[in-house]
Each structure stands twice: as C-alpha cells, then as structure tokens.
Scaffold this active site. Structure first.
Site, PDB file in Angstrom:
ATOM      1  N   LYS A  36       0.846  -1.199   0.000  1.00 55.21           N
ATOM      2  CA  LYS A  36       0.000   0.000   0.000  1.00 55.21           C
ATOM      3  C   LYS A  36       0.881   1.248   0.000  1.00 55.21           C
ATOM      4  CE  LYS A  36      -2.486   1.680   3.671  1.00 55.21           C
ATOM      5  NZ  LYS A  36      -2.564   3.145   3.769  1.00 55.21           N
ATOM      6  N   ASP A  64      -3.551   4.383  -1.869  1.00 54.93           N
ATOM      7  CA  ASP A  64      -4.487   4.871  -0.845  1.00 54.93           C
ATOM      8  C   ASP A  64      -4.445   6.393  -0.788  1.00 54.93           C
ATOM      9  OD1 ASP A  64      -6.257   4.955   1.244  1.00 54.93           O
ATOM     10  OD2 ASP A  64      -4.799   4.326   2.768  1.00 54.93           O
ATOM     11  N   LYS A  66      -7.417   8.166  -1.249  1.00 53.20           N
ATOM     12  CA  LYS A  66      -8.767   8.576  -0.820  1.00 53.20           C
ATOM     13  C   LYS A  66      -9.306   9.735  -1.660  1.00 53.20           C
ATOM     14  CE  LYS A  66      -8.114   6.932   3.901  1.00 53.20           C
ATOM     15  NZ  LYS A  66      -6.688   6.540   3.840  1.00 53.20           N
ATOM     16  N   ASP A  69     -13.468  14.628  -5.171  1.00 53.22           N
ATOM     17  CA  ASP A  69     -13.414  15.915  -5.873  1.00 53.22           C
ATOM     18  C   ASP A  69     -14.654  15.980  -6.757  1.00 53.22           C
ATOM     19  OD1 ASP A  69     -12.470  18.253  -7.339  1.00 53.22           O
ATOM     20  OD2 ASP A  69     -10.457  17.695  -6.708  1.00 53.22           O
ATOM     21  N   THR A 119     -12.043   6.258  10.780  1.00 54.77           N
ATOM     22  CA  THR A 119     -12.150   5.678  12.125  1.00 54.77           C
ATOM     23  C   THR A 119     -11.777   6.669  13.223  1.00 54.77           C
ATOM     24  OG1 THR A 119     -10.007   4.684  11.697  1.00 54.77           O
ATOM     25  CG2 THR A 119     -11.906   3.236  11.546  1.00 54.77           C
ATOM     26  N   ARG A 210       3.342  -0.900  10.667  1.00 52.05           N
ATOM     27  CA  ARG A 210       4.463  -0.954  11.604  1.00 52.05           C
ATOM     28  C   ARG A 210       4.826  -2.329  12.152  1.00 52.05           C
ATOM     29  NH1 ARG A 210       1.793   3.930  14.675  1.00 52.05           N
ATOM     30  NH2 ARG A 210       0.038   2.760  13.787  1.00 52.05           N
TER      31      ARG A 210
HETATM   32  O1  C5P Z   1       1.205   0.775  11.107  1.00 51.93           O
HETATM   33  P1  C5P Z   1      -0.212   0.338  11.026  1.00 51.93           P
HETATM   34  O2  C5P Z   1      -0.366  -1.171  10.896  1.00 51.93           O
HETATM   35  O3  C5P Z   1      -1.085   0.910  12.115  1.00 51.93           O
HETATM   36  O4  C5P Z   1      -0.709   0.948   9.627  1.00 51.93           O
HETATM   37  C1  C5P Z   1      -2.039   0.844   9.220  1.00 51.93           C
HETATM   38  C2  C5P Z   1      -2.228   1.485   7.875  1.00 51.93           C
HETATM   39  O5  C5P Z   1      -3.625   1.501   7.586  1.00 51.93           O
HETATM   40  C3  C5P Z   1      -1.770   2.927   7.777  1.00 51.93           C
HETATM   41  O6  C5P Z   1      -1.313   3.128   6.424  1.00 51.93           O
HETATM   42  C4  C5P Z   1      -3.005   3.730   8.051  1.00 51.93           C
HETATM   43  O7  C5P Z   1      -2.997   4.978   7.425  1.00 51.93           O
HETATM   44  C5  C5P Z   1      -4.080   2.842   7.422  1.00 51.93           C
HETATM   45  N1  C5P Z   1      -5.413   3.057   7.978  1.00 51.93           N
HETATM   46  C6  C5P Z   1      -5.713   2.872   9.316  1.00 51.93           C
HETATM   47  N2  C5P Z   1      -6.967   3.080   9.787  1.00 51.93           N
HETATM   48  C7  C5P Z   1      -7.924   3.472   8.953  1.00 51.93           C
HETATM   49  C8  C5P Z   1      -7.661   3.660   7.606  1.00 51.93           C
HETATM   50  C9  C5P Z   1      -6.371   3.447   7.143  1.00 51.93           C
HETATM   51  O8  C5P Z   1      -4.847   2.509  10.082  1.00 51.93           O
HETATM   52  N3  C5P Z   1      -9.143   3.644   9.430  1.00 51.93           N
END
Ligand code: C5P
Length: 243
Positions: A36, A64, A66, A69, A119, A210
C-alpha cells in the site's frame, strides 16, 4: 477466485522516502506480494513511480489516496491510477465520487475501495461536521450506496467486518487496517484484532504497517502474519463446511 494467504497481506509502506521504501521492499523479498502506498510516500516525490515499478515487477499495489473531488476530476484521476497498474485504490464513499471513479476504472483491472467514515471520527465529530447520522448509521448508509454504485469493496475496522460481511454478502471485498499479530504493540491503533480473528470475521485483505516495517526482522514478521492469515482461512473453511 481463491486468493492465497500471502496475497491477503498488504504491507503499508508508510516510510519517509523512497530509499527507505526500496530498502524495505528488498528486505521483504518474496514474503510480500501486495503493497500500500499512501499520501506520505506519494507526496514525497516519485512515490507513484515506485507504484508503477512495483506493478511492473509483478507486485500488487494499493494506492491509498482517498479520492474526493468533482466527478470529472475523480473520473480522470481514477483512469490514471488504472493505467499505472494499481490493483486497489480508495475513494471517499460519496455517491458522485463513487460513480465517477467507477467510470474512470471501467475496462481496467483496478478495484475500487470506498472509505465510509474515517475511524478517527465519533458521533460528536460527525455532528460537529454537520451530519445528521451517527457513525454506525452513516457507515451502513454509505456501504449500501457503495454497493449501488458498483464499488468493489470497503475499508473498515476489523471490529466491523463480521456485521458488514453479513450485510454486504460474500462478493464485496473487505479490507481492514488495525491488525496486530498476537503480542505486537498496538501503537496508536485503538481497536485492534489479530490477523487470524480478522480473517475469520470475514476480512479479505489485511493492511499492516508498523508490525512489519518496524520489526527487527520484517521478513519473518510478514511470514508470521501470512501463517496467521492461513489459520483464519482454515477457521472460515471449517465454518462454511459446517453450515
Ligand atoms: O502501522 P499500522 O499497521 O497501524 O498501519 C495501518 C495502515 O492503515 C496505515 O497506512 C493507516 O494509514 C491505514 N489506515 C488505518 N486506519 C484506517 C484507515 C487506514 O490505520 N481507518
């Protein structure tokens, strides 16, 4: 079509620059097939060239950004993402935006994912922004509108996956971030689920950042998540056989 456990893991390349992204991709090697690319890397310069290169090298890419427009701009932007070779792209779940993206992705393999309600928003945040609906009702309303617009899937928290799978049926793709392998730190994610439970709840793909990119051994971390996804698929398979 059956999707392998490996193709269900999407690693979020939330890294500050291209050098860090290339380094991570090299370390992960064959353990990861789906990446992603979000705003940070896309806007760092050449992030979209990296997406094109990954797609050219046989990896799947989730852009991603989003989109939201006026319809003409969304349609044309979506056409560019389709030509770039992306597999998934996100749009905000507004009816005009979704219909325009659908047109832009026509005759391509690009699958569109709608983001219903971020979220980070709760009922009070929605009221403050002028919405008459609370989070739960707005998610349900937008999910129905996404289906009506021919959107391929939805991004949601793993906690919503089970109820949404029941509401949406088997064909809508459910993608969930907020996934943490057993024993991993939650970081700033508040509502987390393990890969096995998220897949068992009905998620099709998991976005993990992460826990892989900050692991001492990212490849081993990715392989462990793929194994956990396999366990989730086995639970789902048993349930379907029992039904
Ligand atoms: O590092 P981590 O596993 O928390 O990363 C989650 C990924 O999913 C990030 O790229 C974050 O922007 C994305 N994301 C999220 N929650 C959402 C939508 C997208 O964590 N509601």
């Amino acid at each position: 079509m059956t999707v392998s456990a490996r193709d269900r893991l999407i690693v979020a390349l939330d890294l500050p620059d291209l050098a860090a992204a290339h380094d991570m991709i090299a370390r992960l090697g064959d353990s990861v097939s789906f990446y992603k690319i979000g705003m940070e890397l896309a806007y760092a310069g050449a992030g979209l060239d990296l997406a094109r290169a990954l797609a050219g090298a046989g990896k799947k890419v989730f852009i991603d950004l989003k989109l939201h427009d006026i319809p003409n701009t969304v349609e044309r932007a979506t056409r560019q993402l389709a030509q770039l070779g992306a597999t998934f792209a996100t749009v905000h779940a507004y009816p005009q935006t979704m219909a325009a993206a659908r047109k832009g992705a026509a005759d391509s393999n690009l699958k569109l994912l709608a983001v219903t309600v971020m979220t980070s928003y709760d009922d009070a945040d929605l009221a403050e922004a002028g919405y008459a609906f609370g989070v739960r009702d707005l998610i349900a309303r937008r999910a129905r509108q996404a289906q009506a617009a021919g959107i391929d899937g939805l991004v949601m928290s793993p906690e919503e996956a089970e109820a949404m799978r029941a509401m949406l049926g088997p064909d809508t793709i459910i993608v969930t971030p907020g996934v943490r392998p057993a024993g991993a730190a939650a970081g700033d994610q508040k509502r987390v689920m393990t890969p096995t439970l998220a897949i068992a709840a009905g998620a099709d793909h998991l976005v993990v950042g992460r826990p892989v990119t900050e692991a001492a051994d990212p490849k081993a971390a990715a392989e462990a998540i793929v194994a956990e996804i396999g366990e989730g698929l086995a639970i789902r398979g048993k349930r379907n056989t029992a039904a």
